[in-house]
Design a protein around this motif. Structure first.
Motif, PDB file in Angstrom:
ATOM      1  N   ARG A 333      -5.855  -4.576   7.261  1.00 34.85           N
ATOM      2  CA  ARG A 333      -5.933  -4.736   8.718  1.00 34.85           C
ATOM      3  C   ARG A 333      -5.826  -6.204   9.121  1.00 34.85           C
ATOM      4  O   ARG A 333      -5.125  -6.553  10.078  1.00 34.85           O
ATOM      5  N   VAL A 334      -6.532  -7.058   8.398  1.00 33.82           N
ATOM      6  CA  VAL A 334      -6.532  -8.482   8.732  1.00 33.82           C
ATOM      7  C   VAL A 334      -5.139  -9.082   8.546  1.00 33.82           C
ATOM      8  O   VAL A 334      -4.646  -9.828   9.395  1.00 33.82           O
ATOM      9  N   VAL A 335      -4.492  -8.750   7.436  1.00 37.97           N
ATOM     10  CA  VAL A 335      -3.209  -9.373   7.100  1.00 37.97           C
ATOM     11  C   VAL A 335      -2.065  -8.801   7.928  1.00 37.97           C
ATOM     12  O   VAL A 335      -1.214  -9.542   8.440  1.00 37.97           O
ATOM     13  N   LEU A 336      -2.022  -7.489   8.078  1.00 37.23           N
ATOM     14  CA  LEU A 336      -0.858  -6.839   8.686  1.00 37.23           C
ATOM     15  C   LEU A 336      -1.094  -6.384  10.121  1.00 37.23           C
ATOM     16  O   LEU A 336      -0.154  -5.928  10.788  1.00 37.23           O
ATOM     17  N   ALA A 337      -2.340  -6.487  10.575  1.00 32.77           N
ATOM     18  CA  ALA A 337      -2.668  -6.153  11.967  1.00 32.77           C
ATOM     19  C   ALA A 337      -2.274  -4.725  12.329  1.00 32.77           C
ATOM     20  O   ALA A 337      -1.839  -4.449  13.449  1.00 32.77           O
ATOM     21  N   ASN A 338      -2.392  -3.817  11.362  1.00 31.36           N
ATOM     22  CA  ASN A 338      -2.193  -2.402  11.662  1.00 31.36           C
ATOM     23  C   ASN A 338      -3.134  -1.576  10.795  1.00 31.36           C
ATOM     24  O   ASN A 338      -3.749  -2.087   9.854  1.00 31.36           O
ATOM     25  N   GLU A 339      -3.246  -0.314  11.140  1.00 34.83           N
ATOM     26  CA  GLU A 339      -4.160   0.561  10.417  1.00 34.83           C
ATOM     27  C   GLU A 339      -3.505   1.017   9.114  1.00 34.83           C
ATOM     28  O   GLU A 339      -2.367   1.499   9.118  1.00 34.83           O
ATOM     29  N   PRO A 340      -4.181   0.855   7.981  1.00 38.14           N
ATOM     30  CA  PRO A 340      -3.574   1.257   6.710  1.00 38.14           C
ATOM     31  C   PRO A 340      -3.411   2.769   6.618  1.00 38.14           C
ATOM     32  O   PRO A 340      -4.188   3.533   7.193  1.00 38.14           O
ATOM     33  N   VAL A 341      -2.398   3.168   5.884  1.00 38.20           N
ATOM     34  CA  VAL A 341      -2.148   4.583   5.617  1.00 38.20           C
ATOM     35  C   VAL A 341      -2.667   4.907   4.225  1.00 38.20           C
ATOM     36  O   VAL A 341      -2.355   4.205   3.258  1.00 38.20           O
ATOM     37  N   LEU A 342      -3.478   5.952   4.119  1.00 38.92           N
ATOM     38  CA  LEU A 342      -3.931   6.411   2.812  1.00 38.92           C
ATOM     39  C   LEU A 342      -2.883   7.362   2.250  1.00 38.92           C
ATOM     40  O   LEU A 342      -2.454   8.301   2.929  1.00 38.92           O
ATOM     41  N   GLY A 343      -2.458   7.114   1.018  1.00 41.71           N
ATOM     42  CA  GLY A 343      -1.385   7.909   0.437  1.00 41.71           C
ATOM     43  C   GLY A 343      -1.681   8.317  -0.989  1.00 41.71           C
ATOM     44  O   GLY A 343      -2.799   8.158  -1.500  1.00 41.71           O
ATOM     45  N   GLY A 344      -0.651   8.850  -1.634  1.00 46.93           N
ATOM     46  CA  GLY A 344      -0.745   9.274  -3.020  1.00 46.93           C
ATOM     47  C   GLY A 344       0.463   8.795  -3.800  1.00 46.93           C
ATOM     48  O   GLY A 344       1.540   8.588  -3.233  1.00 46.93           O
ATOM     49  N   LYS A 370       8.145   2.974  -1.924  1.00 45.32           N
ATOM     50  CA  LYS A 370       7.620   3.969  -2.861  1.00 45.32           C
ATOM     51  C   LYS A 370       8.743   4.668  -3.625  1.00 45.32           C
ATOM     52  O   LYS A 370       8.573   5.046  -4.788  1.00 45.32           O
ATOM     53  N   TRP A 371       9.903   4.842  -2.991  1.00 50.27           N
ATOM     54  CA  TRP A 371      10.968   5.642  -3.593  1.00 50.27           C
ATOM     55  C   TRP A 371      12.089   4.785  -4.189  1.00 50.27           C
ATOM     56  O   TRP A 371      13.059   5.331  -4.712  1.00 50.27           O
ATOM     57  N   ILE A 372      11.969   3.461  -4.136  1.00 50.24           N
ATOM     58  CA  ILE A 372      13.050   2.595  -4.616  1.00 50.24           C
ATOM     59  C   ILE A 372      12.980   2.371  -6.123  1.00 50.24           C
ATOM     60  O   ILE A 372      13.968   1.982  -6.750  1.00 50.24           O
ATOM     61  N   ALA A 373      11.822   2.633  -6.725  1.00 49.16           N
ATOM     62  CA  ALA A 373      11.656   2.381  -8.158  1.00 49.16           C
ATOM     63  C   ALA A 373      12.683   3.165  -8.975  1.00 49.16           C
ATOM     64  O   ALA A 373      12.960   4.333  -8.697  1.00 49.16           O
ATOM     65  N   HIS A 374      13.256   2.502  -9.970  1.00 55.17           N
ATOM     66  CA  HIS A 374      14.186   3.084 -10.943  1.00 55.17           C
ATOM     67  C   HIS A 374      15.575   3.355 -10.360  1.00 55.17           C
ATOM     68  O   HIS A 374      16.439   3.858 -11.075  1.00 55.17           O
ATOM     69  N   GLN A 375      15.805   3.047  -9.104  1.00 54.96           N
ATOM     70  CA  GLN A 375      17.117   3.272  -8.521  1.00 54.96           C
ATOM     71  C   GLN A 375      18.002   2.038  -8.673  1.00 54.96           C
ATOM     72  O   GLN A 375      17.522   0.927  -8.883  1.00 54.96           O
ATOM     73  N   ALA A 376      19.313   2.248  -8.556  1.00 49.16           N
ATOM     74  CA  ALA A 376      20.225   1.114  -8.468  1.00 49.16           C
ATOM     75  C   ALA A 376      19.978   0.395  -7.144  1.00 49.16           C
ATOM     76  O   ALA A 376      19.450   0.972  -6.190  1.00 49.16           O
ATOM     77  N   ASN A 377      20.345  -0.889  -7.108  1.00 46.21           N
ATOM     78  CA  ASN A 377      20.170  -1.723  -5.911  1.00 46.21           C
ATOM     79  C   ASN A 377      18.702  -1.836  -5.492  1.00 46.21           C
ATOM     80  O   ASN A 377      18.371  -1.884  -4.304  1.00 46.21           O
ATOM     81  N   GLU A 378      17.825  -1.900  -6.479  1.00 42.93           N
ATOM     82  CA  GLU A 378      16.393  -2.071  -6.225  1.00 42.93           C
ATOM     83  C   GLU A 378      16.141  -3.409  -5.525  1.00 42.93           C
ATOM     84  O   GLU A 378      16.784  -4.412  -5.820  1.00 42.93           O
ATOM     85  N   PHE A 379      15.173  -3.415  -4.619  1.00 41.10           N
ATOM     86  CA  PHE A 379      14.826  -4.652  -3.915  1.00 41.10           C
ATOM     87  C   PHE A 379      13.393  -4.561  -3.413  1.00 41.10           C
ATOM     88  O   PHE A 379      12.783  -3.487  -3.382  1.00 41.10           O
ATOM     89  N   VAL A 380      12.866  -5.707  -3.000  1.00 45.26           N
ATOM     90  CA  VAL A 380      11.579  -5.767  -2.318  1.00 45.26           C
ATOM     91  C   VAL A 380      11.672  -6.855  -1.258  1.00 45.26           C
ATOM     92  O   VAL A 380      12.312  -7.893  -1.466  1.00 45.26           O
ATOM     93  N   GLU A 381      11.075  -6.605  -0.112  1.00 49.72           N
ATOM     94  CA  GLU A 381      11.046  -7.608   0.949  1.00 49.72           C
ATOM     95  C   GLU A 381      10.132  -8.763   0.534  1.00 49.72           C
ATOM     96  O   GLU A 381       9.006  -8.538   0.076  1.00 49.72           O
ATOM     97  N   VAL A 382      10.613  -9.984   0.716  1.00 44.83           N
ATOM     98  CA  VAL A 382       9.808 -11.158   0.387  1.00 44.83           C
ATOM     99  C   VAL A 382       8.510 -11.163   1.192  1.00 44.83           C
ATOM    100  O   VAL A 382       7.433 -11.499   0.675  1.00 44.83           O
ATOM    101  N   THR A 383       8.598 -10.769   2.454  1.00 49.19           N
ATOM    102  CA  THR A 383       7.393 -10.741   3.290  1.00 49.19           C
ATOM    103  C   THR A 383       6.351  -9.771   2.750  1.00 49.19           C
ATOM    104  O   THR A 383       5.144  -9.997   2.911  1.00 49.19           O
ATOM    105  N   GLU A 384       6.801  -8.694   2.097  1.00 51.41           N
ATOM    106  CA  GLU A 384       5.857  -7.729   1.535  1.00 51.41           C
ATOM    107  C   GLU A 384       5.117  -8.314   0.333  1.00 51.41           C
ATOM    108  O   GLU A 384       3.932  -8.026   0.119  1.00 51.41           O
ATOM    109  N   ILE A 385       5.812  -9.114  -0.471  1.00 49.72           N
ATOM    110  CA  ILE A 385       5.152  -9.750  -1.613  1.00 49.72           C
ATOM    111  C   ILE A 385       4.054 -10.692  -1.126  1.00 49.72           C
ATOM    112  O   ILE A 385       2.923 -10.686  -1.637  1.00 49.72           O
ATOM    113  N   ILE A 386       4.378 -11.496  -0.128  1.00 50.40           N
ATOM    114  CA  ILE A 386       3.402 -12.454   0.397  1.00 50.40           C
ATOM    115  C   ILE A 386       2.233 -11.725   1.046  1.00 50.40           C
ATOM    116  O   ILE A 386       1.061 -12.081   0.844  1.00 50.40           O
ATOM    117  N   ALA A 387       2.531 -10.678   1.814  1.00 48.67           N
ATOM    118  CA  ALA A 387       1.460  -9.910   2.456  1.00 48.67           C
ATOM    119  C   ALA A 387       0.546  -9.272   1.417  1.00 48.67           C
ATOM    120  O   ALA A 387      -0.685  -9.269   1.567  1.00 48.67           O
TER     121      ALA A 387
END
Length: 404
Positions: A333-344, A370-387
């Motif tokens: 909440r502090v970092v992203l200013a939104n309500e976290p989603v509980l998942g599986g 969540k669904w990008i793992a093991h796929q071709a053209n895998e990526f991650v947003e830089v902002t997500e790593i920092i967050a």
């Protein structure tokens, strides 16, 4: 002891160094394929060099030749709790490079995305947990013990985490945060997994005279039918889990005979299965049902049948109001200013072993889709790593202070 405000804590987070290190990791082809000579060695060495540069003394445990776990223990300035951050240094194969629009091991950043195999799963999360720990240490707010585990073989038999727990590194911990990519969800449950191999041994014969032998392929067809019926039965018996989805039983490898001799019935037929379960499924009962059915089929066909459990990882779950979840939620909440989603977690992580063998509560939270793992053209947003690093930093500070 006064603690720093979030903004003061973030001052100690070297975001440029974090992203540079994530890029460095992605450029290392640490594909989990020891039979071809590809291991986690170089990625582990990068973690060792980073840790040494921070003034830490990493523990290097070789689980197999060329396959070292890297464990770092940070002790704070005062007593506190013990928390584990866990990640893995291996990645799956990139497959055919024709499927990629860029070099899978280039580690390039394009339009704010770190590109490449392992960028999301999970070198971005691994870098984030290491730099978050460094920031907490520099801030002076580190108390208790923070264990950082960069482990091998998560993508196969999880030998790294099994060794980690067996050697006692998880003892006394209040829990573990597994830094896998989950699209910003705080995953409080994950599926279990059973890997089975079923083998039927027959007796070879000429294809023109099949009655003179015992062909194991019909027996294999019967067990495939049983698997399909069992999957449907379990899905009917247990409602679809709102966070994990449906139970599944998937045949993944079938082997029998050879095209070199098409006129010969095979001596052996095998089927490998990947069973994915929810917390409502009893693994012992499920395996026992396969054993009973194989025995029945063997008696009917005259084959010899056997079942090998290659791996058995239980599902995990943790209460939504558990300390790990509450601390991560507030940090989110502090970092992203939104309500976290509980998942599986739709697959399994090293957290299943930390839970089963280490008896630890586990939460999975990390940067990347969540669904990008093991796929071709895998990526991650830089902002997500920092967050993610900021969330880890705040959550770790809160959890380590919880025993004071």
């Amino acid at each position: 002891m006064d603690t720093s405000s979030p903004s003061e804590l973030f001052h100690y987070l070297d975001t440029d160094g974090l992203i540079d290190f994530a890029q460095r990791l992605v450029k290392i082809r640490s594909v989990n394929d020891p039979s071809s000579g590809s291991t986690e060695q170089d990625a582990a060495q990068a973690v060792i060099e980073l840790a040494t540069g921070f003034g830490w003394t990493p523990i290097v445990d070789y689980v197999r030749p060329g396959r070292p776990n890297v464990i770092i223990r940070l002790h704070g300035s005062a007593p506190g709790s013990h928390l584990i951050f866990e990640g893995h240094t291996d990645v799956v194969s990139e497959g055919s490079r024709d499927l990629w629009d860029f070099d899978p091991f280039g580690g390039d950043i394009v339009e704010g995305r770190l590109l490449g195999r392992g960028s999301a799963d999970m070198k971005g999360g691994l870098a984030a947990m290491l730099y978050a720990a460094r920031a907490l240490e520099l801030s002076g707010d580190l108390v208790g013990t923070l264990t950082l585990a960069a482990l091998v073989d998560e993508e196969e038999l999880m030998l790294g985490v099994k060794d980690f727990v067996a050697k006692g590194y998880a003892e006394g911990a209040l829990g573990a945060i597994v830094c896998e990519p989950e699209a910003g969800e705080i995953c409080i449950t994950q599926k279990g997994a059973i890997r089975l191999e079923v083998r039927f041994h027959g007796r070879i014969s000429h294809g023109a005279m099949p009655t003179q032998g015992i062909n194991p392929i019909p027996a294999l067809m019967d067990i495939l039918d049983f698997a399909q019926r069992t999957e449907l039965q379990l899905q009917t018996q247990h409602d679809t889990d709102p966070l994990l989805g449906a139970i599944s039983i998937t045949p993944t490898v079938l082997q029998a005979g050879s095209r070199v001799q098409l006129n010969l019935t095979p001596p052996v037929a095998t089927a490998d299965f990947d069973l994915r379960t929810t917390p409502l499924v009893d693994h012992d009962e499920l395996v026992s049902s396969f054993v009973t059915e194989v025995q029945r089929i063997a008696a009917k066909t005259g084959c010899q049948g056997e079942v090998e459990v290659i791996d058995d990882r239980p599902p995990t779950s943790i209460a939504a109001d558990a300390a790990l979840v509450k601390s991560l939620s507030e940090a989110h909440r502090v970092v992203l200013a939104n309500e976290p989603v509980l998942g599986g977690v739709p697959g399994t992580t090293d957290g299943t072993i930390l839970h089963r063998d280490g008896h630890l509560p586990v939460v999975v939270y990390g940067p990347g889709g969540k669904w990008i793992a093991h796929q071709a053209n895998e990526f991650v947003e830089v902002t997500e790593i920092i967050a993610a690093a900021k969330v880890y930093l705040l959550a770790a500070r809160d959890l380590l202070h919880s025993a004071r």
